[in-house]
Design a protein around this motif. Structure first.
Motif, PDB file in Angstrom:
ATOM      1  N   GLU A   1       0.838  -1.212   0.000  1.00 52.35           N
ATOM      2  CA  GLU A   1       0.000   0.000   0.000  1.00 52.35           C
ATOM      3  C   GLU A   1       0.872   1.261   0.000  1.00 52.35           C
ATOM      4  N   VAL A   2       1.888   1.294   0.851  1.00 51.35           N
ATOM      5  CA  VAL A   2       2.740   2.481   0.953  1.00 51.35           C
ATOM      6  C   VAL A   2       3.570   2.661  -0.319  1.00 51.35           C
ATOM      7  N   VAL A   3       4.211   1.590  -0.759  1.00 49.78           N
ATOM      8  CA  VAL A   3       5.093   1.692  -1.924  1.00 49.78           C
ATOM      9  C   VAL A   3       4.309   2.051  -3.182  1.00 49.78           C
ATOM     10  N   SER A   4       3.139   1.453  -3.376  1.00 45.21           N
ATOM     11  CA  SER A   4       2.376   1.756  -4.589  1.00 45.21           C
ATOM     12  C   SER A   4       1.902   3.212  -4.600  1.00 45.21           C
ATOM     13  N   ALA A   5       1.476   3.719  -3.450  1.00 49.94           N
ATOM     14  CA  ALA A   5       1.058   5.126  -3.401  1.00 49.94           C
ATOM     15  C   ALA A   5       2.235   6.057  -3.678  1.00 49.94           C
ATOM     16  N   LEU A   6       3.408   5.717  -3.144  1.00 48.72           N
ATOM     17  CA  LEU A   6       4.596   6.540  -3.405  1.00 48.72           C
ATOM     18  C   LEU A   6       5.002   6.494  -4.878  1.00 48.72           C
TER      19      LEU A   6
END
Length: 98
Positions: A44-49
């Protein structure tokens, strides 16, 4: 009111008969175990970044405003990633939980 209850019963039976009440296996549920939850939170964090950085980079190249839009979308992507992880662990944000 009795007529409405009869309709609800018939509707429930028809949905069960057609298989409309069953949810797909694992759909909409939290992953099981610590590895599944950790992996989902990381994704979730990496894809949003990645999305935020990509949009900022492309807009900066197109508009010639380097590095301002890159920085703005980096911050927005970071906030979106943290918000997604918050929603993952907040039981009130999941459907069916009161």
């Amino acid at each position: 009111m009795d007529e409405r209850d009869g309709f609800e019963d018939r509707l429930r039976q028809a949905r069960a008969r057609e298989g409309l009440d069953r949810r797909p296996d694992g759909h909409g549920q939290l992953p099981q175990g610590p590895w599944g939850i950790g992996l989902r939170a990381g994704v979730e964090v990496v894809s949003a970044l990645v999305v935020g950085i990509g949009l900022g980079f492309l807009l900066d190249r197109w508009l010639g405003t380097w590095p301002w839009l890159f920085l703005v979308f980096f911050v927005l992507g970071s906030v979106a990633g943290v918000l997604n992880v918050y929603r993952l662990f907040n039981p009130r944000s999941r459907p069916g939980v009161k």
